[in-house]
Design a protein around this motif. Structure first.
Motif, PDB file in Angstrom:
ATOM      1  N   TYR A  36      14.949   0.871 -15.518  1.00  0.00           N
ATOM      2  CA  TYR A  36      13.555   0.737 -15.111  1.00  0.00           C
ATOM      3  C   TYR A  36      12.634   1.562 -16.008  1.00  0.00           C
ATOM      4  CZ  TYR A  36      15.730  -1.229 -10.971  1.00  0.00           C
ATOM      5  OH  TYR A  36      16.479  -1.997 -10.119  1.00  0.00           O
ATOM      6  N   THR A  37      11.662   0.894 -16.583  1.00  0.00           N
ATOM      7  CA  THR A  37      10.637   1.545 -17.410  1.00  0.00           C
ATOM      8  C   THR A  37       9.271   1.265 -16.789  1.00  0.00           C
ATOM      9  OG1 THR A  37      10.440  -0.410 -18.819  1.00  0.00           O
ATOM     10  CG2 THR A  37      12.043   1.275 -19.487  1.00  0.00           C
ATOM     11  N   ASP A  38       8.243   1.866 -17.341  1.00  0.00           N
ATOM     12  CA  ASP A  38       6.885   1.654 -16.861  1.00  0.00           C
ATOM     13  C   ASP A  38       6.773   1.905 -15.363  1.00  0.00           C
ATOM     14  OD1 ASP A  38       4.202   1.066 -17.167  1.00  0.00           O
ATOM     15  OD2 ASP A  38       4.457  -1.074 -16.795  1.00  0.00           O
ATOM     16  N   LEU A  39       7.365   3.018 -14.920  1.00  0.00           N
ATOM     17  CA  LEU A  39       7.378   3.361 -13.504  1.00  0.00           C
ATOM     18  C   LEU A  39       6.142   4.170 -13.127  1.00  0.00           C
ATOM     19  CD1 LEU A  39      11.098   4.497 -13.122  1.00  0.00           C
ATOM     20  CD2 LEU A  39      10.086   2.474 -12.065  1.00  0.00           C
ATOM     21  N   SER A  40       5.604   3.903 -11.951  1.00  0.00           N
ATOM     22  CA  SER A  40       4.606   4.797 -11.380  1.00  0.00           C
ATOM     23  C   SER A  40       5.352   5.953 -10.721  1.00  0.00           C
ATOM     24  CB  SER A  40       3.753   4.070 -10.344  1.00  0.00           C
ATOM     25  OG  SER A  40       4.538   3.714  -9.216  1.00  0.00           O
ATOM     26  N   ALA A  41       4.624   7.033 -10.434  1.00  0.00           N
ATOM     27  CA  ALA A  41       5.262   8.182  -9.784  1.00  0.00           C
ATOM     28  C   ALA A  41       5.824   7.785  -8.422  1.00  0.00           C
ATOM     29  CB  ALA A  41       4.261   9.327  -9.642  1.00  0.00           C
ATOM     30  N   HIS A  42       5.075   6.967  -7.686  1.00  0.00           N
ATOM     31  CA  HIS A  42       5.533   6.543  -6.367  1.00  0.00           C
ATOM     32  C   HIS A  42       6.754   5.640  -6.480  1.00  0.00           C
ATOM     33  CE1 HIS A  42       5.252   5.442  -2.119  1.00  0.00           C
ATOM     34  NE2 HIS A  42       5.479   4.195  -2.506  1.00  0.00           N
ATOM     35  N   ARG A  43       6.729   4.709  -7.424  1.00  0.00           N
ATOM     36  CA  ARG A  43       7.859   3.793  -7.593  1.00  0.00           C
ATOM     37  C   ARG A  43       9.108   4.557  -8.026  1.00  0.00           C
ATOM     38  NH1 ARG A  43      11.298   1.284  -6.514  1.00  0.00           N
ATOM     39  NH2 ARG A  43      12.094  -0.681  -7.313  1.00  0.00           N
ATOM     40  N   ALA A  44       8.948   5.581  -8.849  1.00  0.00           N
ATOM     41  CA  ALA A  44      10.092   6.394  -9.254  1.00  0.00           C
ATOM     42  C   ALA A  44      10.690   7.123  -8.056  1.00  0.00           C
ATOM     43  CB  ALA A  44       9.669   7.395 -10.327  1.00  0.00           C
TER      44      ALA A  44
ATOM     45  N   ARG B  32       0.854  -1.187   0.000  1.00  0.00           N
ATOM     46  CA  ARG B  32       0.000   0.000   0.000  1.00  0.00           C
ATOM     47  C   ARG B  32       0.893   1.242   0.000  1.00  0.00           C
ATOM     48  NH1 ARG B  32      -4.610  -1.950  -1.900  1.00  0.00           N
ATOM     49  NH2 ARG B  32      -6.046  -2.812  -0.363  1.00  0.00           N
ATOM     50  N   ASP B  33       0.762   2.078  -1.024  1.00  0.00           N
ATOM     51  CA  ASP B  33       1.707   3.191  -1.166  1.00  0.00           C
ATOM     52  C   ASP B  33       1.045   4.523  -1.466  1.00  0.00           C
ATOM     53  OD1 ASP B  33       0.883   2.864  -3.764  1.00  0.00           O
ATOM     54  OD2 ASP B  33       2.798   2.142  -4.524  1.00  0.00           O
ATOM     55  N   SER B  34      -0.265   4.622  -1.330  1.00  0.00           N
ATOM     56  CA  SER B  34      -0.947   5.886  -1.620  1.00  0.00           C
ATOM     57  C   SER B  34      -1.896   6.256  -0.489  1.00  0.00           C
ATOM     58  CB  SER B  34      -1.720   5.764  -2.938  1.00  0.00           C
ATOM     59  OG  SER B  34      -0.854   5.458  -4.010  1.00  0.00           O
ATOM     60  N   ILE B  35      -1.493   5.963   0.745  1.00  0.00           N
ATOM     61  CA  ILE B  35      -2.342   6.221   1.899  1.00  0.00           C
ATOM     62  C   ILE B  35      -2.263   7.691   2.313  1.00  0.00           C
ATOM     63  CG2 ILE B  35      -2.908   5.478   4.245  1.00  0.00           C
ATOM     64  CD1 ILE B  35      -3.151   3.321   2.065  1.00  0.00           C
ATOM     65  N   GLY B  36      -1.101   8.302   2.122  1.00  0.00           N
ATOM     66  CA  GLY B  36      -0.928   9.699   2.482  1.00  0.00           C
ATOM     67  C   GLY B  36      -0.457   9.918   3.901  1.00  0.00           C
ATOM     68  N   LEU B  37       0.038   8.866   4.555  1.00  0.00           N
ATOM     69  CA  LEU B  37       0.533   8.993   5.926  1.00  0.00           C
ATOM     70  C   LEU B  37       2.001   9.408   5.965  1.00  0.00           C
ATOM     71  CD1 LEU B  37      -1.110   5.789   7.436  1.00  0.00           C
ATOM     72  CD2 LEU B  37      -1.795   8.151   7.866  1.00  0.00           C
ATOM     73  N   ASN B  38       2.806   8.818   5.084  1.00  0.00           N
ATOM     74  CA  ASN B  38       4.243   9.074   5.072  1.00  0.00           C
ATOM     75  C   ASN B  38       4.692   9.493   3.678  1.00  0.00           C
ATOM     76  OD1 ASN B  38       4.207   8.085   7.710  1.00  0.00           O
ATOM     77  ND2 ASN B  38       4.843   6.031   7.079  1.00  0.00           N
ATOM     78  N   THR B  39       5.893  10.039   3.616  1.00  0.00           N
ATOM     79  CA  THR B  39       6.469  10.377   2.319  1.00  0.00           C
ATOM     80  C   THR B  39       6.796   9.116   1.526  1.00  0.00           C
ATOM     81  OG1 THR B  39       7.444  12.372   3.290  1.00  0.00           O
ATOM     82  CG2 THR B  39       8.323  11.642   1.174  1.00  0.00           C
TER      83      THR B  39
END
Length: 355
Positions: free
Chosen positions: A305-313, A176-183
């Protein structure tokens, strides 16, 4: 007339021996299977293995009285922590010890001691404490990478300051990486009851191995609603090691912000492709700026690395080593380019606020 005794056939005797041996092995196997079945019906063994490694944490701040300006210490926070090593290192949450003038750790064996704050990382909401006591019982570390959705787990901590409590549940989701709790987020989600005070406590598997550090709850009422989050222990240990070695977490920095591209976004912005990441801003004199990257460019790849999400980048860049060169492929209009950026150390971050 005497009848001679019948001498059993040696092959028959061997056959009987194997039959009895098979019956004995089968019986033992049934007993073992029943024992294993009975063990899985209870979480007591896992809880017992970890109880002495989970601690209660009380933090104090100095409160100045308005009339005589004298300082009084006031308990401002309650939380939990996990003993990671025999020499007294403890993992907990940053928000548990944030702003504390003193931290007291209470062990399951009723011992209490003052703890030193080694360092913390607001970006992942983790902190490292150290206590100077002997005969500590560190927890056994598990492997959070091997956790599967549906695995049973236990959350152990100090909810509401009432004392050590064990709750059971399953792994509801991973990553889970889009909760908005941490950077930086890579949470394990669980339905095990996590309440205020559980923060910094242990998330363990049924072998009693630590797989996560309980961090937060997703709730409209402030109580558990079956959605809790924990930092995977594989991530937490890396953070802890960096804090112990450097006093903080060393992360890579390029100085750019990106958003994900899509077919709809490409049409709206009249872009030539719906792939890659759109650069929304570049910090002046940053590594990305010095490498020639500008707002409006589309990043096709970072290293391999290709096909990266903003969070993964964002995570990928943070894991780069300051001083190394990173190859970036980009697109400006219809012109593609390849550039190298020299990674710098991420500047100090402000503390993450928690409700």
């Amino acid at each position: 007339m005497l009848t001679p005794k019948t001498i059993p056939n040696p092959q028959f005797r061997n056959h009987l021996t194997w039959i009895f041996l098979g019956l004995w092995v089968g019986t033992m196997l049934l007993f073992w299977q029943q024992h294993q079945k009975d063990s899985t019906l209870s979480f007591a063994n896992a809880a017992a293995k970890t109880a002495n490694a989970v601690v209660n944490i009380y933090t104090f701040t100095n409160q100045e009285t308005p009339f005589n300006h004298s300082n009084n210490q006031k308990i401002t926070n309650l939380g939990s922590g996990v003993i990671i090593s025999k020499d007294g290192y403890i993992l907990t949450n940053h928000h548990v010890i944030q702003g504390a003038s003193a931290v007291i750790v209470s062990l399951n064996d009723q011992r209490q001691t003052r703890a030193s704050i080694i360092g913390s990382d607001p970006a992942t909401d983790l902190a490292v404490l150290k206590i100077e006591l002997t005969e500590l019982t560190p927890i056994n570390l598990g492997n959070s990478d091997t956790l599967r959705v549906g695995d049973q787990i236990l959350a152990i901590g100090n909810p509401f300051g009432i004392g050590q409590t064990v709750t059971a549940g399953i792994v509801s989701a991973k990553g889970r990486d889009s909760i908005g709790l941490n950077t930086y987020e890579n949470f394990i989600q669980t339905d095990a009851a996590i309440n205020p005070g559980n923060s910094g406590g242990a998330l363990v598997d049924l072998k009693g191995q630590l797989v996560g550090i309980s961090s937060a709850i997703y709730s409209s009422s402030g109580g558990s609603q079956g959605i809790g989050f924990a930092t995977p222990i594989n991530d937490a240990i890396k953070i802890m090691q960096s804090i112990i070695e450097y006093g903080s977490v060393v992360r890579g920095y390029l100085g750019l912000q990106v958003q994900e591209n899509s077919h709809q976004v490409a049409i709206a912005l009249n872009l030539t492709t719906d792939d890659g990441l759109i650069v929304t801003s570049v910090t002046p004199n940053s590594p990305a700026y010095n490498a020639g990257i500008r707002a409006g460019d589309i990043l096709i790849s970072i290293e391999k690395y290709t096909d990266l999400s903003a969070h993964r980048a964002q995570q990928l860049v943070s894991q780069l080593t300051p001083g190394e060169d990173v190859t970036i492929k980009g697109l400006r209009g219809t012109q593609s380019y390849i550039t190298k950026a020299r990674v710098e150390k991420l500047p100090a971050m402000q503390a993450v606020e928690h409700n």
